[in-house]
Design a protein around this motif. Structure first.
Motif, PDB file in Angstrom:
ATOM      1  N   SER B  16      -3.699   2.952  -3.528  1.00 16.46           N
ATOM      2  CA  SER B  16      -2.672   2.790  -4.561  1.00 16.46           C
ATOM      3  C   SER B  16      -3.301   2.161  -5.795  1.00 16.46           C
ATOM      4  CB  SER B  16      -1.543   1.889  -4.048  1.00 16.46           C
ATOM      5  OG  SER B  16      -1.986   0.547  -3.980  1.00 16.46           O
ATOM      6  N   ARG B  18      -2.550  -0.523  -7.257  1.00 20.15           N
ATOM      7  CA  ARG B  18      -2.708  -1.972  -7.111  1.00 20.15           C
ATOM      8  C   ARG B  18      -3.922  -2.282  -6.230  1.00 20.15           C
ATOM      9  NH1 ARG B  18       2.191  -2.808  -7.154  1.00 20.15           N
ATOM     10  NH2 ARG B  18       2.258  -3.429  -9.330  1.00 20.15           N
ATOM     11  N   GLU B  53      10.064   2.097 -11.887  1.00 22.47           N
ATOM     12  CA  GLU B  53       9.174   1.211 -11.140  1.00 22.47           C
ATOM     13  C   GLU B  53       8.888   0.015 -12.048  1.00 22.47           C
ATOM     14  OE1 GLU B  53       6.222   2.720  -8.221  1.00 22.47           O
ATOM     15  OE2 GLU B  53       4.747   2.081  -9.695  1.00 22.47           O
ATOM     16  N   ASP B  55       6.379  -1.800 -12.521  1.00 20.13           N
ATOM     17  CA  ASP B  55       5.119  -1.822 -13.285  1.00 20.13           C
ATOM     18  C   ASP B  55       4.961  -0.562 -14.129  1.00 20.13           C
ATOM     19  OD1 ASP B  55       4.328   0.208 -11.578  1.00 20.13           O
ATOM     20  OD2 ASP B  55       3.138  -1.103 -10.290  1.00 20.13           O
ATOM     21  N   GLY B  57       4.280   2.337 -13.308  1.00 18.94           N
ATOM     22  CA  GLY B  57       3.183   3.214 -12.891  1.00 18.94           C
ATOM     23  C   GLY B  57       1.835   2.826 -13.432  1.00 18.94           C
ATOM     24  N   GLU B  76      -0.856   4.782 -11.313  1.00 17.68           N
ATOM     25  CA  GLU B  76      -0.305   5.143 -10.007  1.00 17.68           C
ATOM     26  C   GLU B  76       0.231   6.569 -10.042  1.00 17.68           C
ATOM     27  OE1 GLU B  76      -0.121   3.562  -6.804  1.00 17.68           O
ATOM     28  OE2 GLU B  76       0.346   5.688  -6.617  1.00 17.68           O
ATOM     29  N   ARG B  78       1.531   8.352  -7.706  1.00 17.97           N
ATOM     30  CA  ARG B  78       2.740   8.657  -6.950  1.00 17.97           C
ATOM     31  C   ARG B  78       4.003   8.400  -7.754  1.00 17.97           C
ATOM     32  NH1 ARG B  78       1.888   5.431  -1.560  1.00 17.97           N
ATOM     33  NH2 ARG B  78       0.462   4.263  -2.879  1.00 17.97           N
ATOM     34  N   PHE B  79       3.905   7.597  -8.812  1.00 18.10           N
ATOM     35  CA  PHE B  79       5.070   7.362  -9.664  1.00 18.10           C
ATOM     36  C   PHE B  79       5.012   8.320 -10.866  1.00 18.10           C
ATOM     37  CE2 PHE B  79       7.229   5.064 -13.181  1.00 18.10           C
ATOM     38  CZ  PHE B  79       8.497   5.115 -12.657  1.00 18.10           C
TER      39      PHE B  79
ATOM     40  N   VAL C  27       5.604   1.715  -3.587  1.00 24.86           N
ATOM     41  CA  VAL C  27       5.420   2.483  -4.815  1.00 24.86           C
ATOM     42  C   VAL C  27       6.593   3.457  -4.906  1.00 24.86           C
ATOM     43  CG1 VAL C  27       3.988   4.264  -5.900  1.00 24.86           C
ATOM     44  CG2 VAL C  27       2.895   2.333  -4.743  1.00 24.86           C
ATOM     45  N   GLY C  29       7.173   6.423  -5.319  1.00 23.48           N
ATOM     46  CA  GLY C  29       6.852   7.843  -5.240  1.00 23.48           C
ATOM     47  C   GLY C  29       8.064   8.596  -4.733  1.00 23.48           C
ATOM     48  N   ASP C  32      10.046   7.538  -1.552  1.00 27.37           N
ATOM     49  CA  ASP C  32       9.559   6.181  -1.299  1.00 27.37           C
ATOM     50  C   ASP C  32      10.321   5.192  -2.184  1.00 27.37           C
ATOM     51  OD1 ASP C  32       7.957   4.154  -0.254  1.00 27.37           O
ATOM     52  OD2 ASP C  32       6.134   5.343  -0.411  1.00 27.37           O
ATOM     53  N   GLU C  34      10.120   0.779  -3.941  1.00 26.07           N
ATOM     54  CA  GLU C  34       9.481  -0.529  -3.971  1.00 26.07           C
ATOM     55  C   GLU C  34      10.561  -1.582  -3.762  1.00 26.07           C
ATOM     56  OE1 GLU C  34       7.731  -1.691  -7.756  1.00 26.07           O
ATOM     57  OE2 GLU C  34       9.373  -0.797  -8.875  1.00 26.07           O
TER      58      GLU C  34
END
Lengths: 292, 316, 107
Positions: B16, B18, B53, B55, B57, B76, B78-79, C27, C29, C32, C34
């Motif tokens: 990830s 992070r 999200e 952050d 991403g 990231e 995935r975001f 994350v 995604g 998914d 957070e």
């Protein structure tokens, strides 16, 4: 008000902006560029009110026989490197001149994209468009006023390449059919699976995804909308003077992309940008000792 | 084994943002800035019904490599595909702003130790460029990042790491090109126009975006290494990326910037000559280019391990 | 159309106050999410806020979260979730991970 569509007319735009008969294509100082190099980009020297300027424009009528993806104003490998070379040539020739005497760079923007293609990817189109942007940023930081005027299309990565590194950015107003966007709202609708009607409604209040120079104005990405073709020339002159004054005052971040960031906040278009940067500075200040 | 040592053994490709941010700097030195606790998510996504999200991403922060303060930007995938919007872009810019301030401070407070304390910006790319949902703000952020990269020239290095799932495409493709050093793994992909768009422009016969090996041959780590667009090719672990970074930071700045591919008139001349060569060569496939630069058995190159490849690769 | 916000408050039977300042996992995604746990004196309660693009699963959320609170007995925390179509299994897993990490850190 004169509405005269300028899309596809980069060469005409040069004539309308510079002193009559002053444009010397493919010439910058004592350097001459080969005629058959990157025909999609028109480069050369001219005068505005007797003052020498360097002009870089798109020629949407030209085809590049060597790189078939280049037509319609597309910036290909050769075009981008040619544009970068012109900028480096100007920087070198004016290296000893003080700020205020360095030649302004005038970018006339009408481009739908960077060259897409297999050859382009194999050899690295990302380097070509990147090199022109770095050259423009270097010129701007060296003290050359860099002014961009969108006369037609300024689409996505091609606008980043040719336009968004300028000190100040002007655009003919939407009545001229000028297009500034990453993707038209129809494509955004397809990808985000949202109704066009809904997106259009939302775009009135939130200009971050809508297409058009007025939205970029609101986000600080366009300094001024030009309402008449007759105003193109005086507007460029006025902005050269403003930018030069800012450079003489010594604030490098007042113009260019960082200046446009500040403008975006002043115009209420990009309100998070500054907060994020400030927060990072604040948080770093409390741990900086660990890293010194 | 500490958490960090476990992390170092992990695949960079699957890590990830992070994890990458923590793993590419020295053990226990990473401090996240504008992290999830700050909840600086996109103000533009909620109205479009798109998940946010905290952050946005983009993981940003600071760590150390030796005595070098390293400002980290880690995307990231995935975001929303790691795409750049207003907040994500501002975080990238913020990392540069901090690095510039740090550089000035070290120059003033430790003038004799500037070389060993020289800061750096490291970007772990995983992105397709502009985020469509806030495309205009994302585009403008790209221009700011390019401006900030030019601002670092002559001061401190900016280093790209490319080896994550999404690759590095769109506007971020030229952001990477503009940095001083590019480190890739075999699995990394770098380009401007994504495979689908090339297929759209040229037709499926010319470029089939579903042909994974074709996509890798054209944009992958080995190809970019042969072209000298990637300076270093490393194994796919966080530890290998970390160690390569540490090795780079040990070199003097003047040596590091020899890795650049663009950013001066001489380099533009070199690239322009390469563009002219592409016309003469008219390759049908990246393999033709590998053969041109003296590689034998080009059919085997995609099958080779990184070590096998590095032992025989002939570069531009 | 726009993102939705769901708010829940639970009262565990044998409250175990959240042991650290905050804990974050996951994350956003596709499929998914957070989650962020933050310590807050809520007199034995726990508040949970879910931000989700999905419509029509309010009751499922309530059941999944209620079960998590009963199993962990976590209290005195504000828990926030950014969801992107996470399945109940993923939701439980991420919540457990954040909780375990916090309890491990507190030891």
């Amino acid at each position: 008000m004169t509405v005269e569509v300028m899309i596809g007319r980069g060469r005409d735009a040069i004539d309308m902006v510079v002193d009559p008969g002053s444009f010397r294509e493919n010439t910058v100082g004592d350097v001459t560029f080969p005629e058959d190099l990157g025909p999609g980009a028109v480069v050369g020297e001219a005068a505005i009110d007797g003052r020498d300027v360097v002009v870089i424009a798109n020629d949407a009528q030209a085809f590049n026989d060597k790189f078939p993806v280049v037509y319609f104003g597309v910036i290909g490998l050769e075009e981008a490197y040619k544009m970068a070379k012109v900028v480096y040539t100007a920087i070198k020739q004016d290296a000893d001149k003080p700020v205020g005497e360095k030649r302004p760079l005038v970018l006339l923007v009408d481009t739908p994209g960077n060259g897409p293609g297999k050859i382009e990817e194999i050899f690295g189109m990302n380097k070509a468009t990147g090199s022109y942007q770095l050259a423009l940023a270097e010129a701007r930081k060296a003290g050359h006023p860099v002014i961009a005027l969108v006369i037609g299309r300024a689409i996505s990565g091609a606008f980043l390449c040719h336009g968004l590194q300028a000190d100040h950015i002007l655009s003919l107003s939407p009545e001229f059919g000028t297009m500034i966007h990453v993707m038209p709202i129809t494509s955004i609708s397809r990808i985000t699976k949202m109704d066009i009607e809904r997106l259009e409604e939302l775009s009135k209040e939130n200009p971050v995804f809508a297409a058009g120079p007025q939205f970029f104005y609101h986000l600080g990405g366009v300094d001024e909308l030009v309402e008449n073709v007759e105003d193109m020339r005086p507007a460029i002159q006025r902005h050269i003077a403003e930018v030069e004054a800012a450079k003489l005052a010594g604030d490098g971040d007042a113009t260019g992309p960082m200046g446009h960031g500040t403008l975006g906040e002043e115009r209420g278009g990009r309100m998070m940008r500054r907060k994020v940067i400030d927060r990072m500075e604040e948080e770093f200040a409390s741990v900086a000792g660990k890293y010194l | 084994m500490s958490d960090w040592k476990e992390l170092e053994a992990k695949s960079f490709y699957g890590a990830s943002a992070r994890e990458r941010a923590r793993g590419i700097v020295d053990e226990g030195t990473f401090t996240e800035l504008a992290g999830p606790a700050d909840r600086m998510s996109s103000p533009h996504l909620p109205v479009l019904g798109e998940a946010v999200e905290w952050d946005d991403g983009c993981v940003t922060g600071v760590g150390l490599i030796g005595k070098h303060p390293v400002f980290v930007i880690s995307q990231e995938g995935r975001f929303i595909g790691g795409a750049v919007g207003e907040v994500h872009g501002a975080k990238m810019v913020g990392a540069f702003v901090l690095a510039r301030q740090m550089y000035d401070r070290i120059k003033e407070e430790h003038p004799d130790e500037l070389a060993e304390r020289l800061p750096a910006v490291v970007i772990s790319f995983e992105t397709g460029g502009v985020r469509l949902h806030e495309a205009n703000a994302g585009l403008l952020a790209h221009a700011e990042v390019m401006d900030q990269i030019q601002e670092t020239k002559g001061k401190f290095p900016v280093i790209s790491l490319i080896g994550s799932k999404v690759g590095c495409f769109g506007g971020m493709g030229f952001v990477a090109a503009a940095t001083d050093v590019i480190v890739m793994s075999d699995l990394g992909r770098l380009g401007l126009t994504g495979p689908e768009v090339i297929e759209q422009e040229m037709g499926k016969d010319e470029f089939d975006s579903a042909d994974r090996s074709l996509v890798y041959r054209t944009t992958g780590g080995k190809h970019k290494y042969i072209m000298r667009d990637a300076n270093y090719l490393v194994e796919d672990t966080l530890g290998d990326f970390h160690d390569q970074l540490a090795a780079i930071m040990e070199a003097p700045y003047d040596e590091i910037v020899q890795c650049r591919r663009i950013g001066s008139e001489a380099l533009v001349d070199e690239q322009l000559a390469l563009a002219e060569l592409s016309v003469e060569m008219a390759p049908k496939d990246a393999r033709d280019v590998w053969a041109y630069f003296g590689n034998e058995d080009v059919e085997q190159i995609p099958e080779m391990t990184t070590a096998e490849f590095l032992a025989v690769a002939q570069r531009r | 159309m726009a993102l939705r916000e769901l708010n829940f408050t639970f009262t565990p039977d044998e409250p175990r106050p959240f042991p650290v300042g905050w804990s974050h996992r996951g994350v956003v995604g596709s499929g998914d999410m957070e989650v962020m746990f933050e310590q807050r004196d809520l007199g034995g309660d726990v508040q949970i806020k879910v931000c989700t693009p999905v419509v029509g699963f309010d009751e499922v959320w309530e059941r999944v979260l209620d079960r998590f609170v009963r199993e962990s007995q976590v209290s005195d925390a504000v828990i926030e979730i950014n969801d992107n179509n996470a399945t109940p299994v993923v939701v439980s897993m991420r919540m457990r991970q954040a909780m375990e990490e916090a309890r491990k850190e507190a030891e």
